[in-house]
Scaffold this active site. Sequence first.
Site, PDB file in Angstrom:
ATOM      1  CE1 TYR A  15      -0.770  -1.205   4.590  1.00 42.56           C
ATOM      2  CE2 TYR A  15       0.018   0.637   3.276  1.00 42.56           C
ATOM      3  CZ  TYR A  15      -1.027  -0.122   3.769  1.00 42.56           C
ATOM      4  OH  TYR A  15      -2.324   0.193   3.442  1.00 42.56           O
ATOM      5  CE1 TYR A 143      -5.535  -2.112   1.150  1.00 43.15           C
ATOM      6  CE2 TYR A 143      -5.993  -0.082  -0.040  1.00 43.15           C
ATOM      7  CZ  TYR A 143      -5.580  -0.729   1.105  1.00 43.15           C
ATOM      8  OH  TYR A 143      -5.224   0.011   2.195  1.00 43.15           O
ATOM      9  CG  ASP A 244     -12.673   2.020  -4.059  1.00 45.51           C
ATOM     10  OD1 ASP A 244     -12.347   3.223  -4.185  1.00 45.51           O
ATOM     11  OD2 ASP A 244     -12.027   1.211  -3.359  1.00 45.51           O
ATOM     12  CE  LYS A 273      -5.554   6.284  -2.606  1.00 48.20           C
ATOM     13  NZ  LYS A 273      -4.567   6.475  -1.539  1.00 48.20           N
TER      14      LYS A 273
END
Length: 426
Positions: A15, A143, A244, A273
């Site tokens: 980003y 997201y 998710d 993660k």
Amino acid sequence: MNNLEFDRQHIWHPYTSALDPLPCYEVTGASGAELRLSSKEVLVDGMSSWWAAIHGYNHPVINQAAHAQIDKFAHVMFGGITHQPAIDLCKTLLNIVPQGLSRIFLADSGSVSIEIAIKMAIQYWASQGRTEKSKLLTPRGGYHGDTFAAMSVSDPTNTMHGSFRKTLIEHFFAPAPQIGFDNAWHPDEIAPMRDILEQHHHQIAALILEPILQAAGGMRLYHPEYLKQCRLLCDEFDVLLICDEIATGFGRTGELFACNHAQISPDILCLGKALTGGYISMAATICTEQVAVGVCEGEPGVFMHGPTFMGNPLGCAVANASIELLLNSDWQGNVKRIETRLKHNLMPLAKLDSVENVRCLGAIAVAQMKSSVNVALFQKDCISQGAWIRPFGKLIYLMPPYICSDQQIDCLTQAIEYAITKGCAR
């Protein structure tokens, strides 16, 4: 040319513009909840390396597991081969995930686990002869990753993915949940989701959402009843539910999995993660027996996915050590302690003119600003206070390692107050 200048000229960070990249800081060491920079600063990490390093860094138990496995073999293909670390990991996961899940597909990143879940759902219905069920439904504000199928079910107006809008498959989007985690529930909240399912369930393969916390899409915490009602609607309209939990799994919200806040179980669960404690990239897509069998009932008779590093033994060994370390610790007590400290320290900031609101749950805290945060300026201010915090948009947030002391939490929150007071949101 020194390291940072080479980095600026040749290495592309996430980003970040190649024309005018954000400043980068060179890490030379990490231990516990702290990072050491080449410029000698020692920083409390408020990000857990993007929410993954729940035990902090350089943990001797996880280090030992990694050393032991790498001395045996670091990787073998998973096609036609299995190994003890994968078997141990899958046994452990099935013991701790929500009930009803029984088949595990081990992948190599969270975004890929979402791709796998979407493919599972669509292939499941195709194998049942219902090829028209090929669309997804999801709340706005979500997201799910930066790969293409994951982008297609992330918020369509999110600027991160706006450039690809004409390339992405179009799915169905319901309004984002509005009722906060601790607020009073009202049944009107779920009505738009019901309306879409009533009209389009014959086209919808699955509803995908992030339980309780819409993370990188806006750090919104929503009411558990919304999640419970989504499960009921999926059952009513014959649609699979994909949860998710890449950001929320392994205790981040105060429950081992965020689904537990609503006491529901999905048809497909995605983990990543914190699965490996932030040591190595690994993910898991876990489904029910019904989905696994259903996927393979029609042509081609197998699930059509197979990552090269699927079931990586080193990753599995590290994940086993990380999960055992978590389960054998007072993780709930630590997360609750962190939540209490975050609320005590940050809630008063809601009174500041530049702050829209402050919200906390588990080891998560968000200060939403009224204007976008100047990331470079904010991080410079925080580093001067001994803290590593990376905001985005209007959001200043913390997801610290669970091992953080009260003093380290204080350091993080004081750095936020310092940066806001100096005027980082301008």
